[in-house]
Structure formats: structure tokens, C-alpha cells
Design a protein around this motif. Structure first.
Motif, PDB file in Angstrom:
ATOM      1  N   VAL A 139      19.642 -26.823 -48.059  1.00  0.00           N
ATOM      2  CA  VAL A 139      19.996 -28.011 -48.835  1.00  0.00           C
ATOM      3  C   VAL A 139      18.853 -28.493 -49.718  1.00  0.00           C
ATOM      4  CG1 VAL A 139      21.751 -28.776 -47.207  1.00  0.00           C
ATOM      5  CG2 VAL A 139      19.391 -29.560 -46.921  1.00  0.00           C
ATOM      6  N   ALA A 140      17.628 -28.060 -49.452  1.00  0.00           N
ATOM      7  CA  ALA A 140      16.483 -28.456 -50.276  1.00  0.00           C
ATOM      8  C   ALA A 140      15.288 -27.596 -49.897  1.00  0.00           C
ATOM      9  CB  ALA A 140      16.145 -29.937 -50.073  1.00  0.00           C
ATOM     10  N   ALA A 141      14.342 -27.507 -50.817  1.00  0.00           N
ATOM     11  CA  ALA A 141      13.112 -26.767 -50.551  1.00  0.00           C
ATOM     12  C   ALA A 141      11.965 -27.410 -51.302  1.00  0.00           C
ATOM     13  CB  ALA A 141      13.260 -25.298 -50.962  1.00  0.00           C
ATOM     14  N   ALA A 142      10.798 -27.332 -50.714  1.00  0.00           N
ATOM     15  CA  ALA A 142       9.562 -27.766 -51.358  1.00  0.00           C
ATOM     16  C   ALA A 142       8.580 -26.607 -51.294  1.00  0.00           C
ATOM     17  CB  ALA A 142       8.985 -28.996 -50.672  1.00  0.00           C
ATOM     18  N   VAL A 143       7.894 -26.368 -52.387  1.00  0.00           N
ATOM     19  CA  VAL A 143       6.886 -25.316 -52.462  1.00  0.00           C
ATOM     20  C   VAL A 143       5.536 -25.992 -52.673  1.00  0.00           C
ATOM     21  CG1 VAL A 143       6.066 -23.316 -53.759  1.00  0.00           C
ATOM     22  CG2 VAL A 143       8.519 -23.657 -53.411  1.00  0.00           C
ATOM     23  N   CYS A 144       4.579 -25.687 -51.807  1.00  0.00           N
ATOM     24  CA  CYS A 144       3.251 -26.306 -51.894  1.00  0.00           C
ATOM     25  C   CYS A 144       2.176 -25.238 -51.710  1.00  0.00           C
ATOM     26  CB  CYS A 144       3.077 -27.367 -50.807  1.00  0.00           C
ATOM     27  SG  CYS A 144       4.141 -28.808 -50.969  1.00  0.00           S
ATOM     28  N   ILE A 198      19.588 -26.885 -43.590  1.00  0.00           N
ATOM     29  CA  ILE A 198      18.187 -26.507 -43.475  1.00  0.00           C
ATOM     30  C   ILE A 198      17.412 -26.932 -44.716  1.00  0.00           C
ATOM     31  CG2 ILE A 198      16.577 -24.583 -43.191  1.00  0.00           C
ATOM     32  CD1 ILE A 198      18.344 -25.021 -40.778  1.00  0.00           C
ATOM     33  N   ALA A 199      16.218 -27.496 -44.495  1.00  0.00           N
ATOM     34  CA  ALA A 199      15.255 -27.698 -45.574  1.00  0.00           C
ATOM     35  C   ALA A 199      14.069 -26.773 -45.319  1.00  0.00           C
ATOM     36  CB  ALA A 199      14.783 -29.151 -45.634  1.00  0.00           C
ATOM     37  N   LEU A 200      13.485 -26.266 -46.367  1.00  0.00           N
ATOM     38  CA  LEU A 200      12.339 -25.369 -46.261  1.00  0.00           C
ATOM     39  C   LEU A 200      11.115 -25.994 -46.919  1.00  0.00           C
ATOM     40  CD1 LEU A 200      13.695 -21.782 -47.130  1.00  0.00           C
ATOM     41  CD2 LEU A 200      13.070 -22.673 -44.882  1.00  0.00           C
ATOM     42  N   LEU A 201      10.000 -25.945 -46.217  1.00  0.00           N
ATOM     43  CA  LEU A 201       8.698 -26.233 -46.812  1.00  0.00           C
ATOM     44  C   LEU A 201       7.975 -24.905 -46.895  1.00  0.00           C
ATOM     45  CD1 LEU A 201       6.326 -27.867 -47.813  1.00  0.00           C
ATOM     46  CD2 LEU A 201       5.815 -28.511 -45.444  1.00  0.00           C
ATOM     47  N   VAL A 202       7.720 -24.461 -48.110  1.00  0.00           N
ATOM     48  CA  VAL A 202       7.206 -23.117 -48.351  1.00  0.00           C
ATOM     49  C   VAL A 202       5.764 -23.218 -48.857  1.00  0.00           C
ATOM     50  CG1 VAL A 202       7.599 -20.940 -49.557  1.00  0.00           C
ATOM     51  CG2 VAL A 202       9.548 -22.391 -48.941  1.00  0.00           C
ATOM     52  N   ALA A 227      13.630 -17.225 -51.861  1.00  0.00           N
ATOM     53  CA  ALA A 227      14.649 -16.743 -52.797  1.00  0.00           C
ATOM     54  C   ALA A 227      15.882 -16.253 -52.055  1.00  0.00           C
ATOM     55  CB  ALA A 227      14.071 -15.634 -53.674  1.00  0.00           C
ATOM     56  N   ALA A 228      15.677 -15.519 -50.965  1.00  0.00           N
ATOM     57  CA  ALA A 228      16.817 -15.018 -50.194  1.00  0.00           C
ATOM     58  C   ALA A 228      17.525 -16.147 -49.465  1.00  0.00           C
ATOM     59  CB  ALA A 228      16.338 -13.963 -49.200  1.00  0.00           C
ATOM     60  N   ALA A 229      16.741 -17.097 -48.933  1.00  0.00           N
ATOM     61  CA  ALA A 229      17.345 -18.213 -48.202  1.00  0.00           C
ATOM     62  C   ALA A 229      18.211 -19.078 -49.105  1.00  0.00           C
ATOM     63  CB  ALA A 229      16.247 -19.061 -47.560  1.00  0.00           C
ATOM     64  N   ALA A 230      17.879 -19.115 -50.389  1.00  0.00           N
ATOM     65  CA  ALA A 230      18.580 -19.995 -51.330  1.00  0.00           C
ATOM     66  C   ALA A 230      19.806 -19.345 -51.969  1.00  0.00           C
ATOM     67  CB  ALA A 230      17.622 -20.457 -52.428  1.00  0.00           C
ATOM     68  N   GLU A 231      20.085 -18.104 -51.645  1.00  0.00           N
ATOM     69  CA  GLU A 231      21.252 -17.437 -52.235  1.00  0.00           C
ATOM     70  C   GLU A 231      22.527 -18.233 -51.932  1.00  0.00           C
ATOM     71  OE1 GLU A 231      21.885 -15.005 -54.180  1.00  0.00           O
ATOM     72  OE2 GLU A 231      19.899 -14.088 -54.415  1.00  0.00           O
ATOM     73  N   GLY A 232      23.264 -18.555 -52.978  1.00  0.00           N
ATOM     74  CA  GLY A 232      24.528 -19.260 -52.829  1.00  0.00           C
ATOM     75  C   GLY A 232      24.400 -20.754 -52.617  1.00  0.00           C
ATOM     76  N   ALA A 233      23.165 -21.290 -52.560  1.00  0.00           N
ATOM     77  CA  ALA A 233      22.986 -22.721 -52.292  1.00  0.00           C
ATOM     78  C   ALA A 233      23.151 -23.580 -53.541  1.00  0.00           C
ATOM     79  CB  ALA A 233      21.616 -22.968 -51.672  1.00  0.00           C
ATOM     80  N   GLY A 234      23.004 -22.988 -54.717  1.00  0.00           N
ATOM     81  CA  GLY A 234      23.185 -23.729 -55.959  1.00  0.00           C
ATOM     82  C   GLY A 234      22.138 -24.801 -56.205  1.00  0.00           C
ATOM     83  N   LEU A 235      20.893 -24.552 -55.813  1.00  0.00           N
ATOM     84  CA  LEU A 235      19.840 -25.543 -55.978  1.00  0.00           C
ATOM     85  C   LEU A 235      19.196 -25.445 -57.364  1.00  0.00           C
ATOM     86  CD1 LEU A 235      18.021 -25.320 -52.529  1.00  0.00           C
ATOM     87  CD2 LEU A 235      19.973 -26.738 -53.190  1.00  0.00           C
TER      88      LEU A 235
END
Length: 232
Positions: free
Chosen positions: A3-8, A137-141, A203-211
Motif C-alpha cells: 500500500v506504500a513504500a519509502a526509500v531512504c 504491507i508498507a515497505l521501508l527500503v 519493484a517486484a513487491a509493487a507489481e500490480g499495486a498501482g503506486l
């Protein structure tokens, strides 16, 4: 479901106690990280998964401890509240734990160390596994770009570094999954870009999520590419 991701970025220098007198130099990066984490909180996930590069892959439950004693600082962190036994967090996840202690709400969290040399196809498998259930799921990457942007950079100056970071920044800022999946593994290794594998898991986790993505920070203050992005 993602549902969301942050890249740091994940340099220990993000922690002011580690940076000491140079701490103000990364104030803008810290502020961008806090903004990205705010996007994660606003998505109201059921669970937060933190990804970070390491020498070996592994899973770390909530409340796993980390430390910055190896960097000369008497500072400990935990990945979320509690006290879990087991090995310490790798440095990238310790930096994430430090960020989360200051900005995160009470959502279950776990850490996944990603082998920095993990092939792209295995990154894809890991990403699909992380978001394969019904939880929101939210991801902090966590992860850095190249370490070869200047003569004084850890990897010395490499003319390929700036274009590599520019493409990574574009892909992260636009949530371009195909471009992230296509990042050159060999080139990333030569440029010491620790973020390559975690970004490809994302990238793989976000497939189909439309973010959609937003780039919040793109600098190389020590000759290392530091990128911050938020996907929602």
C-alpha cells in the motif's frame, strides 16, 4: 498487498551521534526521510517490512536490537518496541530502526536483510513473497546509490556513477518498476551501489499495486548517491 513504500539511504552518518560535528550536513536528508515515513504512516498498513542491504540475507523479528558501537558511538536501537533475542541488526537495518524510533507509529514491524549481491531474479522472488498475503504491507527500503561520484568518494571517481544514480533517481521518483528491475547488477556492484538489490525487491513487491512515486531527495554529499522517495 503493498500500500506504500519509502526509500531512504542507509549511511550511519544519518545518525547525528555518529556524524558528530558533520551532522548538519545531512539535515535535509533526515527531513526527507521523515517525510517519506509520514507517507507510510498515512497509508495505515497492517504491517511494516524494512529491507536493507547486508553481507548476508536474513530475517529479523520486531524488537531485534542494533548498535552503533562499531562506529564509535555508545548508542543502541531496537526495530520496534520490545526486546527480541538473537543476532544484532546489520547496519542498514540499525539506521532504519533509528529513523523509526523518531517517526513511526505502533504498527508491527519486521526486518529483512537483503544480500547485496542477490541476483535480480531472486530479488523478484523475495519481493513477491513479502507482499503475497492479504495484509496491507508498507515497505521501508534502505540503500545507497553509487559510491563513486567524486575523487574522495569511497569508490573513487567513476564516470558511470552519475548516470547510474540519475536513472535510479528517475525510476524511484516515478515508481518505474521495469527500470528498477533492469538495473545492471554488475555495474551496481562495481559502483558499490548497495541499494540495487533492495530496490529490485521493491519493484517486484509493487507489481500490480498501482503506486505513484515522488522523489524527495537526490544528493551525493560525500560522493555517495543518497536518494529518498515515497510511493503511495
Amino acid at each position: 498487498m503493498l500500500v506504500a513504500a519509502a526509500v531512504c539511504p542507509c549511511p550511519p552518518l544519518l545518525v547525528p551521534e555518529v556524524a558528530a560535528g558533520a551532522a548538519p550536513e545531512l539535515d535535509a536528508a533526515r527531513a526527507a526521510c521523515a517525510e517519506a515515513l509520514g507517507v507510510l504512516a498515512a497509508a495505515r498498513p497492517d504491517r511494516l517490512v524494512v529491507l536493507g542491504p547486508a553481507e548476508e540475507g536474513g530475517h529479523y523479528p520486531q524488537a531485534t536490537r542494533g548498535s552503533f558501537r562499531g562506529f564509535g558511538v555508545d548508542l543502541d536501537v531496537t526495530l520496534g518496541p520490545g526486546d527480541a533475542p538473537g543476532p544484532e541488526l546489520p547496519a542498514s537495518l540499525a539506521v532504519a530502526a533509528w529513523l523509526l524510533e523518531r517517526t513511526w507509529t505502533d504498527v508491527p514491524v519486521e526486518g529483512v536483510a537483503v544480500d547485496a549481491g542477490l541476483p535480480a531474479d531472486q530479488c523478484a522472488v523475495l519481493g513477491a513473497e513479502i507482499t503475497g498475503g492479504n495484509d496491507r504491507i508498507a515497505l521501508l527500503v534502505m540503500g545507497d546509490g553509487s559510491a563513486s561520484r567524486t575523487l574522495k568518494a569511497p569508490g573513487y571517481l567513476d564516470d558511470r556513477a552519475a548516470p547510474f544514480d540519475a536513472e535510479a533517481a528517475r525510476a524511484l521518483g516515478t515508481a518505474d518498476l521495469a527500470a528498477l528491475a533492469a538495473l545492471d547488477t554488475g555495474l551496481a556492484r562495481e559502483l558499490q551501489a548497495s541499494g540495487r538489490a533492495p530496490w529490485q525487491v521493491l519493484a517486484a513487491a509493487a507489481e500490480g499495486a498501482g503506486l505513484d512515486g515522488t522523489l524527495l531527495y537526490d544528493e551525493a554529499p560525500y560522493g555517495v548517491g543518497y536518494l529518498v522517495a515515497a510511493w503511495s
